[in-house]
Design a protein around this motif. Structure first.
Motif, mmCIF file in Angstrom:
data_model
loop_
_atom_site.group_PDB
_atom_site.id
_atom_site.type_symbol
_atom_site.label_atom_id
_atom_site.label_comp_id
_atom_site.label_asym_id
_atom_site.label_seq_id
_atom_site.Cartn_x
_atom_site.Cartn_y
_atom_site.Cartn_z
ATOM 1 N N LYS A 115 -42.361 20.543 -13.444
ATOM 2 C CA LYS A 115 -40.553 20.799 -13.359
ATOM 3 C C LYS A 115 -40.459 22.245 -12.737
ATOM 4 C CE LYS A 115 -36.206 20.281 -13.966
ATOM 5 N NZ LYS A 115 -35.855 21.597 -13.787
ATOM 6 N N SER A 116 -41.357 23.132 -13.388
ATOM 7 C CA SER A 116 -41.359 24.629 -12.857
ATOM 8 C C SER A 116 -41.739 24.533 -11.368
ATOM 9 C CB SER A 116 -42.404 25.290 -13.567
ATOM 10 O OG SER A 116 -41.704 25.448 -14.958
ATOM 11 N N LEU A 117 -42.895 23.882 -10.819
ATOM 12 C CA LEU A 117 -43.522 23.821 -9.573
ATOM 13 C C LEU A 117 -42.458 23.172 -8.592
ATOM 14 C CD1 LEU A 117 -45.713 24.324 -7.356
ATOM 15 C CD2 LEU A 117 -46.415 22.088 -8.119
ATOM 16 N N LEU A 118 -41.492 22.169 -9.114
ATOM 17 C CA LEU A 118 -40.647 21.473 -8.204
ATOM 18 C C LEU A 118 -39.447 22.543 -8.180
ATOM 19 C CD1 LEU A 118 -40.970 17.800 -9.580
ATOM 20 C CD2 LEU A 118 -41.702 18.733 -7.358
ATOM 21 N N ALA A 132 -35.276 17.030 -10.741
ATOM 22 C CA ALA A 132 -34.852 16.259 -12.177
ATOM 23 C C ALA A 132 -35.390 14.916 -11.827
ATOM 24 C CB ALA A 132 -33.553 16.273 -12.617
ATOM 25 N N LEU A 133 -34.998 14.253 -10.676
ATOM 26 C CA LEU A 133 -35.273 12.872 -10.366
ATOM 27 C C LEU A 133 -36.801 12.794 -10.027
ATOM 28 C CD1 LEU A 133 -32.302 12.095 -8.026
ATOM 29 C CD2 LEU A 133 -32.713 11.026 -10.112
ATOM 30 N N THR A 134 -37.474 13.498 -9.548
ATOM 31 C CA THR A 134 -38.751 13.766 -9.211
ATOM 32 C C THR A 134 -39.554 13.525 -10.515
ATOM 33 O OG1 THR A 134 -38.412 14.702 -7.268
ATOM 34 C CG2 THR A 134 -40.770 14.458 -7.884
ATOM 35 N N THR A 135 -39.173 14.470 -11.368
ATOM 36 C CA THR A 135 -39.713 14.593 -12.749
ATOM 37 C C THR A 135 -39.477 13.346 -13.544
ATOM 38 O OG1 THR A 135 -39.079 16.874 -12.740
ATOM 39 C CG2 THR A 135 -40.101 15.989 -14.879
ATOM 40 N N LEU A 304 -32.090 12.866 -17.552
ATOM 41 C CA LEU A 304 -31.734 13.617 -16.496
ATOM 42 C C LEU A 304 -31.234 14.780 -17.040
ATOM 43 C CD1 LEU A 304 -30.832 11.208 -13.450
ATOM 44 C CD2 LEU A 304 -33.034 12.450 -13.893
ATOM 45 N N PRO A 305 -30.358 14.688 -17.782
ATOM 46 C CA PRO A 305 -29.751 15.950 -18.532
ATOM 47 C C PRO A 305 -30.846 16.556 -19.373
ATOM 48 C CG PRO A 305 -28.327 14.346 -18.889
ATOM 49 C CD PRO A 305 -29.377 13.549 -18.553
ATOM 50 N N LEU A 306 -31.713 15.937 -20.012
ATOM 51 C CA LEU A 306 -32.725 16.640 -20.660
ATOM 52 C C LEU A 306 -33.647 17.235 -20.039
ATOM 53 C CD1 LEU A 306 -33.419 14.095 -23.872
ATOM 54 C CD2 LEU A 306 -32.265 16.019 -23.938
ATOM 55 N N ILE A 307 -34.265 16.746 -18.854
ATOM 56 C CA ILE A 307 -34.946 17.304 -18.046
ATOM 57 C C ILE A 307 -34.271 18.668 -17.175
ATOM 58 C CG2 ILE A 307 -36.210 16.893 -15.741
ATOM 59 C CD1 ILE A 307 -36.707 13.936 -16.426
ATOM 60 N N LEU A 313 -38.288 18.637 -24.583
ATOM 61 C CA LEU A 313 -37.976 17.714 -25.358
ATOM 62 C C LEU A 313 -37.934 16.374 -24.547
ATOM 63 C CD1 LEU A 313 -36.759 17.216 -28.056
ATOM 64 C CD2 LEU A 313 -34.561 17.412 -27.363
ATOM 65 N N ALA A 314 -37.893 16.508 -23.188
ATOM 66 C CA ALA A 314 -37.787 15.026 -22.588
ATOM 67 C C ALA A 314 -38.955 14.279 -22.709
ATOM 68 C CB ALA A 314 -37.479 15.602 -21.215
#
Length: 341
Positions: A115-118, A132-135, A304-307, A313-314
Motif C-alpha cells: 500500500k505504501s509503494l502504491l 486501494a483497488l489494487t491492494t 476498501l475503507p479499511l485499506i 487491520l484490512a
C-alpha cells in the motif's frame, strides 16, 4: 378411490418420506409448469404445422418456477442469523484450523508495504482510490495461498471437513431440528468417502476447461495464432470446452448435497442431480453467477475503507470474511437445491 397426498418437501429432501413409483412413459401425466408438489412428467406438445413435433419424443419434467436470486440470498442470511450460534461455532473452528495449518500467525506488514509503494506511485484522490483497488485485488489473489508447501493439502482437508459439518447442520435445520456444533462434526462425517469421490468426479469434469485454457495460452504466447480470425477460432474452441465443463459441473454442484444422504452412492447422486437440472441449466447459471458477484461487492464495500484508512487491520478482516463465505455459499446452494426438488 381417494387421492393419496404427496410427501412433504422436507421429507423428500432428507430421504425419509415414502418412495414414489416412477412414472412410465406409457402413462404420461400432463401438469402445468407452475404446479406445486413433486415434479411430474408431461408429454411434449404436438403442433400440426410443425412436422418435427410429430415424432415420438420422451416426456419432460414439469417444474415449479424458481425464486429470485436475491430472495434466496436474503433467506440465506435470515437462516444464518437465526442459528448464528451453531454456524459461528463451526466458523470459529474453521478459522482456527486455517490459522494454525494454512495461513499462520503472520502479520500484515507485506500489505502495508504494498500500500505504501502504491501510494507513492499514484497521486491525488483518484490515485488513492486506484491504490486501494489494487491492494484489494492483491488480497483477492493471495487469499488461497499459504506459508508452507503443505498448506494447500491442509486447506483442502479442513474445507472438506467443515463443509460436511455445514451441510449436516443445514439439513437438520430445514428438517425442523436444532443442531449442535459438536453433532455437526460427529454425525456429519459419515458420507466422507462418497463426498471425496464426487469431488474427484468434479475435478475430472474441469479437465476440458483446463485443456482449452492451456491450448489458448499456448497458441497466443508462442505466436501460433497471429491473425484475428485465428485467435477467434482458438477462443471459440476454449469457450466450447469451457461450456462443456460448466454443463457437467452444474449437476455435480448439487450432487454434493445429494451424496450426503444416507445410503447414497456418488453415481446415483450425480444421476439424480442431472434430473434436477434437466432443461434448467441456463436459469441455474443465472442464480449461481449472482452469488460471487454479490459477495465480491459486499467484500469491496467493507475492505476498501479499511485499506484506505486502517491498512494493518484490512487483511485480518478479509480473513474473517473468507471464513464467513463458506457457510454463506453452502446455505445459498443448499436452498437452491431444495427449490429444485
Amino acid at each position: 378411490m381417494p387421492k393419496t397426498s404427496s410427501p412433504p418437501r422436507a421429507a423428500r429432501a432428507t430421504g425419509t418420506g415414502p418412495k414414489q413409483k416412477p412414472i412410465s412413459r406409457s402413462k404420461v401425466v400432463k401438469a402445468p409448469v407452475a404446479a406445486l408438489g413433486p415434479r411430474q412428467i408431461q408429454a411434449p406438445r404436438r403442433i400440426w404445422y410443425k412436422p418435427l413435433s410429430w415424432r415420438n419424443r420422451p416426456p419432460v419434467p414439469a417444474y415449479r418456477p424458481l425464486p429470485k436470486a436475491r430472495r434466496l440470498f436474503m433467506r440465506c442470511w435470515r437462516q444464518l442469523w437465526h442459528y448464528r450460534r451453531v454456524f459461528l461455532g463451526i466458523v470459529l473452528i474453521y478459522g482456527i484450523l486455517n490459522l494454525l495449518l494454512v495461513r499462520g500467525l503472520s502479520g500484515s506488514s507485506s500489505l502495508t508495504d504494498i500500500k505504501s509503494l502504491l501510494d507513492s506511485s499514484f497521486s491525488g484522490a483518484g490515485g488513492q482510490l486506484l491504490s486501494a483497488l489494487t491492494t484489494f485485488s492483491y488480497l483477492l489473489a493471495s487469499s488461497g495461498s499459504g506459508n508452507t508447501a503443505t498448506s494447500g493439502i491442509y486447506q483442502s482437508i479442513v474445507f472438506v471437513i467443515c463443509s460436511l459439518a455445514f451441510i449436516w447442520a443445514f439439513r437438520q435445520i430445514l428438517a425442523g431440528h436444532k443442531p449442535r456444533v459438536r453433532d455437526s462434526f460427529y454425525k456429519g462425517m459419515y458420507p466422507l468417502v462418497p463426498f471425496l469421490l464426487l469431488g474427484a468426479l468434479l475435478s475430472l469434469q474441469l479437465l476440458p476447461l483446463l485443456l482449452g485454457g492451456g491450448l489458448y495460452s499456448l497458441v497466443t504466447t508462442n505466436g501460433i495464432a497471429v491473425h484475428f480470425w485465428e485467435k477467434a477460432l482458438w477462443g471459440g474452441l476454449f469457450a466450447g470446452l469451457g461450456l462443456w465443463s460448466l454443463r457437467m459441473i452444474t449437476a455435480s454442484i448439487f450432487a454434493i448435497y445429494i451424496v450426503t444422504l444416507p445410503q447414497m452412492t456418488p453415481l446415483t447422486a450425480y444421476r439424480s442431480a442431472r434430473q434436477l437440472v434437466y432443461g434448467r441449466r441456463l436459469l441455474i447459471w443465472r442464480k449461481l453467477i449472482f452469488l460471487p458477484l454479490s459477495m465480491l461487492v459486499i467484500a469491496a464495500l467493507i475492505e476498501l475503507p479499511l485499506i484506505y484508512f486502517i491498512t494493518p487491520l484490512a487483511p485480518w478482516v478479509f480473513f474473517a470474511l473468507t471464513m464467513l463465505i463458506v457457510p454463506i455459499v453452502h446455505c445459498y446452494l443448499y436452498n437452491l437445491y431444495r427449490e429444485l426438488l
